[in-house]
Scaffold this motif. Sequence first.
Motif, short mmCIF file in Angstrom:
data_model
loop_
_atom_site.label_atom_id
_atom_site.label_comp_id
_atom_site.label_asym_id
_atom_site.label_seq_id
_atom_site.Cartn_x
_atom_site.Cartn_y
_atom_site.Cartn_z
N ILE A 233 0.95 -1.23 -0.02
CA ILE A 233 -0.06 -0.09 0.00
C ILE A 233 0.81 1.14 -0.02
O ILE A 233 0.45 2.11 -0.77
CB ILE A 233 -0.92 -0.04 1.01
CG1 ILE A 233 -1.84 -1.11 0.99
CG2 ILE A 233 -1.69 1.30 1.35
CD1 ILE A 233 -2.77 -1.21 2.23
N ASN A 234 1.91 1.05 0.70
CA ASN A 234 2.95 2.48 0.98
C ASN A 234 3.35 2.82 -0.22
O ASN A 234 3.69 3.61 -0.92
CB ASN A 234 3.79 2.58 2.03
CG ASN A 234 2.98 2.40 3.42
OD1 ASN A 234 1.84 2.67 3.46
ND2 ASN A 234 3.58 1.97 4.50
N VAL A 237 1.12 4.36 -2.33
CA VAL A 237 0.96 5.88 -2.23
C VAL A 237 2.34 6.74 -2.78
O VAL A 237 2.24 7.56 -3.25
CB VAL A 237 0.99 5.69 -0.59
CG1 VAL A 237 0.76 7.37 -0.19
CG2 VAL A 237 -0.55 5.29 -0.24
N ASN A 264 4.63 6.90 5.42
CA ASN A 264 3.07 6.37 5.41
C ASN A 264 3.13 5.01 6.21
O ASN A 264 1.97 4.57 6.80
CB ASN A 264 2.67 6.09 4.04
CG ASN A 264 1.17 6.15 4.03
OD1 ASN A 264 0.53 7.24 4.37
ND2 ASN A 264 0.44 4.87 3.59
N LEU A 302 -5.45 11.66 -2.01
CA LEU A 302 -5.17 10.16 -2.05
C LEU A 302 -5.27 9.37 -0.77
O LEU A 302 -5.41 8.33 -0.74
CB LEU A 302 -3.63 10.10 -2.85
CG LEU A 302 -2.89 8.98 -2.84
CD1 LEU A 302 -3.57 8.03 -3.80
CD2 LEU A 302 -1.37 9.23 -3.42
N THR A 303 -4.51 10.18 0.09
CA THR A 303 -4.33 9.63 1.61
C THR A 303 -5.99 9.35 2.24
O THR A 303 -6.00 8.43 2.60
CB THR A 303 -3.72 10.34 2.34
OG1 THR A 303 -4.14 11.64 2.50
CG2 THR A 303 -2.23 10.62 1.76
N GLU A 306 -6.94 6.24 0.34
CA GLU A 306 -6.33 5.05 1.00
C GLU A 306 -6.44 4.47 2.42
O GLU A 306 -6.43 3.49 2.65
CB GLU A 306 -4.75 5.55 0.82
CG GLU A 306 -3.68 4.44 1.53
CD GLU A 306 -3.27 4.39 3.12
OE1 GLU A 306 -3.18 3.66 3.70
OE2 GLU A 306 -3.39 5.69 3.39
N ILE A 310 -9.07 1.67 0.62
CA ILE A 310 -8.19 0.93 0.36
C ILE A 310 -7.68 0.11 1.25
O ILE A 310 -7.65 -1.15 1.17
CB ILE A 310 -6.96 1.59 -0.88
CG1 ILE A 310 -7.49 2.42 -1.77
CG2 ILE A 310 -5.79 0.64 -1.07
CD1 ILE A 310 -6.50 3.20 -2.66
N THR A 311 -6.95 0.67 2.34
CA THR A 311 -6.39 -0.03 3.24
C THR A 311 -7.33 -1.08 4.12
O THR A 311 -6.98 -2.05 4.44
CB THR A 311 -5.54 0.89 4.27
OG1 THR A 311 -4.29 1.49 3.64
CG2 THR A 311 -5.15 -0.06 5.54
#
Length: 370
Positions: A233-234, A237, A264, A302-303, A306, A310-311
């Motif tokens: 994931i990072n 990102v 992140n 984006l964050t 995420e 996403i996470t």
Amino acid sequence: MRVLPSERLLSNGAEGTPAPDGHAELPPVIRRTELVALSLVGLLVIAIVAALYLAKAFFLPITMAFIVGTMLSPAASFLERYRVPRAVAAVLIVAAVSAAATFIIGLISAPAIEWSARLPELAAALKEKMHIFDRPLALWQQLQSMIGGSETLAPLQLPKFEWVQPTVEFLSPTFAEFLLFIATLILFIASWKDLRRGLVMAFGDRDWRLRTLRILNEIEGHLGNYLLMVTMINIGVGIGTGLICAVTGMPNPAGLGALAATLNFIPIIGPVAMFVVLVLVGLVSFSTISAGLIAPACFAVLTFLEGHFITPTIIGRRLALNALAIFIALAFWTWLWGPMGAFLASPLLIVALILKEHLMPVNSPHLPEA
């Protein structure tokens, strides 16, 4: 024996049941032994925290090696299935991780060194951009004087850069700590199977052996999955941040992407710190404030995606942690051990939750609901 009517009422019709004595003393809510036990537990917790804080140079590398080693143990087991000796696998894994970390540090340090050489120039440019806030500050001073305030706000000034060297010293571990971490990490991965067998066989009862084995297997599996998924994931990102910086014309998009991927790993604090970095870089790099805020705004979107979609979807409910618990653990371990403590906050919280599930299961006796 003759029974009085009042005694018959107090006995509620049950023969042979003596009436309660109105002068009998009720038991205390907290007995003296329980109070002493709670006090001793509190003193033990304070002593442990003090020891971890004062002996940070020893406990931090050891704990870091244990957590990271547990995360990387599945990779060593995978190589071992292909007839690679576990000691050789441990060295190969640590070398690969060190090479990746060195590459990321190189991407980040190159623009950081370049920008540090231009600090006076960049500070002057940033101060010039901040003149847009002079009018709001003047209006605030007028409002304060109208309501009778006696204090006046000082002109907006940028902080001095005397914090740079102490910050670098705070973030960088000593050579002895780094050497202790690397040596412990290699030895831990190489001997993890023997350590796990020793922990299981330390208990004489069969049920406790099975419980210990389940705990160790679950910790190893959860931490390994956590490292793999969070790393993927990072990286995403970081790639997304680099693309945003490249499209919006930000300088050094690769370095900013690598910095975003690295920060992140620290929940909550990392994305906020990266947003501040992008704001400062954007304000210095572009002629207008609106142009400089495009990249930070896209990074915030984006964050947000995420962190909220996403996470949770990839990691799932099993590894999903309560936001308040993450924040408290993050604040505590950051205060105790600094940035490395912030990195360890989520893995240590996962370990604590696994221990709690197995040592205090849901079907154990608990207080009745009110």
